[in-house]
Design an enzyme around this catalytic site. Structure first.
Site: not given
Ligand code: MRU
Length: 362
Positions: A86, A88, A255
């Site tokens: 998980r 982004a 994201d």
């Molecule tokens: O649902 P997730 O855990 O994938 O969400 C991740 C986030 O919201 C992070 O803050 C985002 O992906 C940035 S990661 C560098």
């Protein structure tokens, strides 16, 4: 999907210049530090080795450190959907490796791309990586490794550009996990903190627990603990209290970022941004180019992933809400760009109205 617990492994450091972004090559990148009973190891969140994709199982942390192994694109897609992988940029790297696996097995790449795109709708990195791999299909699987390397190098650059935003003695608040786990290595929001810590600066991090999946309490705290960075987990509801009274700077990841600076990040980010603005606390968003979506004029066009109500109703296998009550579970929210003090990118610190400088390089 195979799971190897406590595996000792080594990730390949690419000596070659990535063709996509020659300016972001890997030099002496030190990886995410993991402490296990076997000692300290430097690892990446995801990589490919001998035709197999390997990833840290983010669902098992912080209780167990496991590496999952995937040898087909279906397993990679499932790992993204169920959040084994998980964050982004890590999702983007996983999708790139999923396409690479499909290429290695002689499968239809358009089908594999469709499978990847159907996993999670909000993270722009996923779509960016899939498109890039399709355009580089003749160079797979090497192009996937190069993509992953370039993300790591960009995150390191984000860390360097964000270093000065963390003065000695400062108090930082972060939301969700935008660390090495989420970005193959280094992190986005956590990269400046890693750099500042390694530069000998003293600072303290408030870690939002980040309901419902607790990425802050489970993953960010784990990363900070491994690095030896001073921190405390706070209930999400406590962030306003600390932003008003003690926080010097808020740093989060993203994201998807629209051309005007509106951005999607983990649900709850918007509230922190408004609280930071109200209290005149600088609010920074750290992200590489792969997270920017120049096709969106503003944040209204960002698709927000809706996840299962069970993530809200059930905690660690125990239902906490009455039977019969339903729940709503948007995974992300959109924060207007006007709340952003600056975007920390590999191209430097940019104001929301100056994003065109970065987008020109895309
Ligand atoms: O649902 P997730 O855990 O994938 O969400 C991740 C986030 O919201 C992070 O803050 C985002 O992906 C940035 S990661 C560098």
């Amino acid at each position: 999907m195979n799971v190897a617990v406590g595996l000792i492994f080594f990730c390949r450091a690419s000596g070659a210049s990535p063709p996509f972004y020659p300016e972001y090559t890997i030099h002496d990148v030190r990886r995410m530090l993991v402490k296990t009973p076997d000692g300290a190891q430097d690892v990446r969140a995801i990589w490919m080795e001998d035709g197999v994709v390997k990833a840290v199982n983010q669902r098992a942390l912080p209780h167990r450190f496991e590496i999952v192994e995937m040898d087909n694109s279906e397993d990679v897609a499932e790992a993204i959907s169920d959040m084994t992988v998980r964050g982004a940029p890590s999702i983007g790297a996983a999708a790139a490796y999923g396409i690479a696996l499909a290429a290695t097995r002689g499968e239809d790449l358009e089908e594999a791309a469709k499978r990847m795109r159907a996993t999670r709708p909000t993270a722009h990195d996923l779509f960016y990586a899939v498109n890039l791999m399709l355009s580089e299909r003749k160079r797979l699987p090497g192009a996937a490794d190069e993509y992953s390397d370039s993300i790591v190098a960009r995150c390191r650059s984000i860390g360097e550009h964000g270093l000065d935003l963390i003065p000695d003695g400062s108090r930082i608040l972060t939301h969700c996990n935008a660390g090495a786990l989420a970005t193959v290595d280094f992190g986005t929001a956590l990269a400046p903190m890693r750099m500042a810590h390694r530069a000998g600066k003293k600072f303290f991090v408030y870690v939002d627990e980040t309901r419902p999946r607790l990425q802050g309490a489970k993953l960010t705290a784990w990363e900070l603990l491994n690095e030896g960075i001073d921190h405390a987990i706070i209930a999400d509801n406590a962030s306003g209290h600390y932003i008003r009274s003690d926080v010097d700077v808020v740093i989060v990841g993203a994201d998807r970022i629209a051309a005007n600076g509106d951005f999607a990040n983990k649900i709850g980010t918007y509230a922190r941004a408004v609280l930071a603005g109200e209290n005149k606390v600088p609010f920074y968003v750290a992200a590489p180019i792969s997270t920017f979506d120049p096709s969106l004029r503003d944040g209204d066009g960002i698709v927000i992933e809706q996840r299962s109500p069970d993530e809200v109703l059930i905690m660690d296998g125990i239902r906490v809400a009455p039977q019969g009550s339903d729940a709503l579970n948007p995974a992300f929210d959109v924060t207007p760009g006007r709340y952003v003090t600056g975007f920390i990118t590999e191209a430097g610190l940019l104001k929301p109205d100056g994003l065109s400088k970065l987008l020109e390089t895309q």
